[in-house]
Write a protein that holds these residues in place. Structure first.
Motif, mmCIF file in Angstrom:
data_model
loop_
_atom_site.group_PDB
_atom_site.id
_atom_site.type_symbol
_atom_site.label_atom_id
_atom_site.label_comp_id
_atom_site.label_asym_id
_atom_site.label_seq_id
_atom_site.Cartn_x
_atom_site.Cartn_y
_atom_site.Cartn_z
ATOM 1 N N ALA A 112 0.819 -1.216 0.000
ATOM 2 C CA ALA A 112 0.000 0.000 0.000
ATOM 3 C C ALA A 112 0.853 1.267 0.000
ATOM 4 C CB ALA A 112 -0.936 0.001 1.209
ATOM 5 N N SER A 113 2.087 1.196 0.469
ATOM 6 C CA SER A 113 2.966 2.363 0.518
ATOM 7 C C SER A 113 3.760 2.572 -0.771
ATOM 8 C CB SER A 113 3.962 2.227 1.680
ATOM 9 O OG SER A 113 3.277 2.219 2.901
ATOM 10 N N TYR A 114 3.661 1.633 -1.705
ATOM 11 C CA TYR A 114 4.396 1.770 -2.964
ATOM 12 C C TYR A 114 3.865 2.998 -3.712
ATOM 13 C CZ TYR A 114 6.218 0.674 -7.617
ATOM 14 O OH TYR A 114 6.850 0.726 -8.828
ATOM 15 N N PRO A 115 4.754 3.902 -4.102
ATOM 16 C CA PRO A 115 4.325 5.166 -4.720
ATOM 17 C C PRO A 115 3.999 5.019 -6.213
ATOM 18 C CG PRO A 115 6.698 5.137 -4.463
ATOM 19 C CD PRO A 115 6.192 3.868 -3.837
ATOM 20 N N ALA A 116 2.948 4.288 -6.515
ATOM 21 C CA ALA A 116 2.591 3.991 -7.898
ATOM 22 C C ALA A 116 2.182 5.221 -8.702
ATOM 23 C CB ALA A 116 1.462 2.960 -7.928
ATOM 24 N N ASP A 117 1.780 6.301 -8.023
ATOM 25 C CA ASP A 117 1.348 7.508 -8.726
ATOM 26 C C ASP A 117 2.436 8.592 -8.750
ATOM 27 O OD1 ASP A 117 1.248 8.011 -6.026
ATOM 28 O OD2 ASP A 117 -0.731 8.942 -6.052
ATOM 29 N N ALA A 118 3.642 8.226 -8.354
ATOM 30 C CA ALA A 118 4.760 9.175 -8.299
ATOM 31 C C ALA A 118 5.523 9.181 -9.623
ATOM 32 C CB ALA A 118 5.706 8.776 -7.170
ATOM 33 N N MET A 119 6.483 10.061 -9.705
ATOM 34 C CA MET A 119 7.476 10.033 -10.780
ATOM 35 C C MET A 119 8.799 9.662 -10.114
ATOM 36 S SD MET A 119 5.995 10.584 -13.615
ATOM 37 C CE MET A 119 7.232 11.017 -14.817
ATOM 38 N N PHE A 120 9.453 8.641 -10.626
ATOM 39 C CA PHE A 120 10.708 8.170 -10.052
ATOM 40 C C PHE A 120 11.879 8.909 -10.676
ATOM 41 C CE2 PHE A 120 9.041 3.568 -9.189
ATOM 42 C CZ PHE A 120 8.145 4.071 -8.264
ATOM 43 N N HIS A 121 12.852 9.219 -9.848
ATOM 44 C CA HIS A 121 14.106 9.794 -10.338
ATOM 45 C C HIS A 121 15.209 8.739 -10.352
ATOM 46 C CE1 HIS A 121 12.477 13.861 -8.793
ATOM 47 N NE2 HIS A 121 12.066 13.610 -10.008
ATOM 48 N N LYS A 122 15.102 7.786 -9.409
ATOM 49 C CA LYS A 122 16.154 6.782 -9.295
ATOM 50 C C LYS A 122 15.586 5.533 -8.644
ATOM 51 C CE LYS A 122 20.737 6.396 -7.119
ATOM 52 N NZ LYS A 122 21.686 7.171 -6.320
ATOM 53 N N VAL A 123 15.987 4.377 -9.174
ATOM 54 C CA VAL A 123 15.659 3.088 -8.566
ATOM 55 C C VAL A 123 16.964 2.334 -8.429
ATOM 56 C CG1 VAL A 123 14.457 0.889 -8.835
ATOM 57 C CG2 VAL A 123 13.347 3.011 -9.561
ATOM 58 N N GLU A 124 17.240 1.877 -7.218
ATOM 59 C CA GLU A 124 18.469 1.131 -6.959
ATOM 60 C C GLU A 124 18.109 -0.240 -6.405
ATOM 61 O OE1 GLU A 124 22.616 1.555 -4.411
ATOM 62 O OE2 GLU A 124 21.263 3.259 -4.576
ATOM 63 N N LEU A 125 18.648 -1.265 -7.021
ATOM 64 C CA LEU A 125 18.423 -2.647 -6.608
ATOM 65 C C LEU A 125 19.725 -3.123 -5.989
ATOM 66 C CD1 LEU A 125 16.899 -3.365 -10.040
ATOM 67 C CD2 LEU A 125 15.568 -3.288 -7.948
ATOM 68 N N ASP A 126 19.804 -3.087 -4.669
ATOM 69 C CA ASP A 126 21.095 -3.373 -4.051
ATOM 70 C C ASP A 126 21.280 -4.849 -3.725
ATOM 71 O OD1 ASP A 126 19.998 -3.936 -1.540
ATOM 72 O OD2 ASP A 126 20.384 -1.946 -0.759
ATOM 73 N N ASP A 127 22.483 -5.186 -3.339
ATOM 74 C CA ASP A 127 22.852 -6.582 -3.089
ATOM 75 C C ASP A 127 22.375 -7.094 -1.736
ATOM 76 O OD1 ASP A 127 24.594 -5.112 -1.569
ATOM 77 O OD2 ASP A 127 26.407 -5.930 -2.461
ATOM 78 N N ARG A 128 21.673 -6.263 -0.968
ATOM 79 C CA ARG A 128 21.101 -6.713 0.304
ATOM 80 C C ARG A 128 19.641 -7.119 0.106
ATOM 81 N NH1 ARG A 128 21.293 -1.603 3.659
ATOM 82 N NH2 ARG A 128 20.567 -0.923 1.648
ATOM 83 N N ASP A 129 19.222 -7.280 -1.129
ATOM 84 C CA ASP A 129 17.835 -7.590 -1.468
ATOM 85 C C ASP A 129 16.885 -6.461 -1.097
ATOM 86 O OD1 ASP A 129 18.351 -9.976 -2.721
ATOM 87 O OD2 ASP A 129 18.139 -11.158 -0.900
ATOM 88 N N HIS A 130 17.374 -5.242 -1.177
ATOM 89 C CA HIS A 130 16.552 -4.063 -0.934
ATOM 90 C C HIS A 130 16.375 -3.300 -2.235
ATOM 91 C CE1 HIS A 130 17.608 -3.739 3.631
ATOM 92 N NE2 HIS A 130 17.026 -4.870 3.314
ATOM 93 N N ILE A 131 15.283 -2.584 -2.320
ATOM 94 C CA ILE A 131 14.998 -1.730 -3.464
ATOM 95 C C ILE A 131 14.798 -0.329 -2.924
ATOM 96 C CG2 ILE A 131 13.336 -1.237 -5.298
ATOM 97 C CD1 ILE A 131 12.798 -4.352 -5.171
ATOM 98 N N ILE A 155 13.973 3.638 -3.840
ATOM 99 C CA ILE A 155 13.336 4.467 -4.856
ATOM 100 C C ILE A 155 13.381 5.913 -4.402
ATOM 101 C CG2 ILE A 155 11.192 4.923 -6.126
ATOM 102 C CD1 ILE A 155 10.378 1.994 -5.413
ATOM 103 N N GLU A 156 13.783 6.802 -5.306
ATOM 104 C CA GLU A 156 13.751 8.237 -5.052
ATOM 105 C C GLU A 156 12.882 8.867 -6.123
ATOM 106 O OE1 GLU A 156 17.693 9.911 -4.946
ATOM 107 O OE2 GLU A 156 18.430 8.293 -3.670
ATOM 108 N N GLY A 157 12.098 9.853 -5.722
ATOM 109 C CA GLY A 157 11.248 10.507 -6.700
ATOM 110 C C GLY A 157 10.437 11.632 -6.120
#
Length: 146
Positions: free
Chosen positions: A99-118, A120-122
């Protein structure tokens, strides 16, 4: 003639990583639907590749690939950003379903790191800058607004 097969094997061993990298790069380009691309291998091939290109919506982006060809990061080259649908293939369904996923936002950056984290900046739909961090299983780890 006995040395020819060894020489051929040695040559193939050197060429194979370059071919694999090219296939991985092509796969990332197809997955994201990038056009107008330029590819810049990093100094050490095992460190990956940088791709400059344009997403289907027209946003210019820089995509960083890991040495194995997986996407490490995608960042907009302009202030407008890109829609979440442009990178949907990179974001696990569990994260998109939070529910907290910002589906209506505009993303500036998405980083998929090696700790299994995602990460998102936007900019949210109401114009606020945000940074969000999710686990790949969909859990929200942190959400900050400026």
């Amino acid at each position: 003639m006995r040395h020819l097969p060894l020489a051929l094997l040695a040559t193939l061993a050197l060429v194979q990583p370059a071919f694999a990298q090219d296939a991985a790069t092509d796969s990332a380009i197809r997955t994201l639907g990038l056009s107008d691309t330029s590819i810049h291998p990093k100094r050490e091939r095992h460190h990956g590749t940088t791709i400059d290109g344009r997403l289907p919506g027209g946003t210019r982006v820089e995509v960083e690939l890991e040495g194995d060809g997986s996407v490490e990061e995608i960042e907009a080259r302009d202030r407008q950003g890109f829609s979440p649908s442009a990178v949907e293939s990179l974001i696990p369904a569990a994260v998109r379903g939070n529910a907290s996923y910002p589906a209506d936002a505009m993303f500036h950056k998405v980083e998929l790191d090696d700790r299994d984290h995602i990460e998102i900046e936007g900019r949210s739909a109401d114009g606020r800058l945000f940074e969000a961090e999710f686990a790949r299983d969909g859990r929200l780890i942190e959400m900050d607004y400026d």
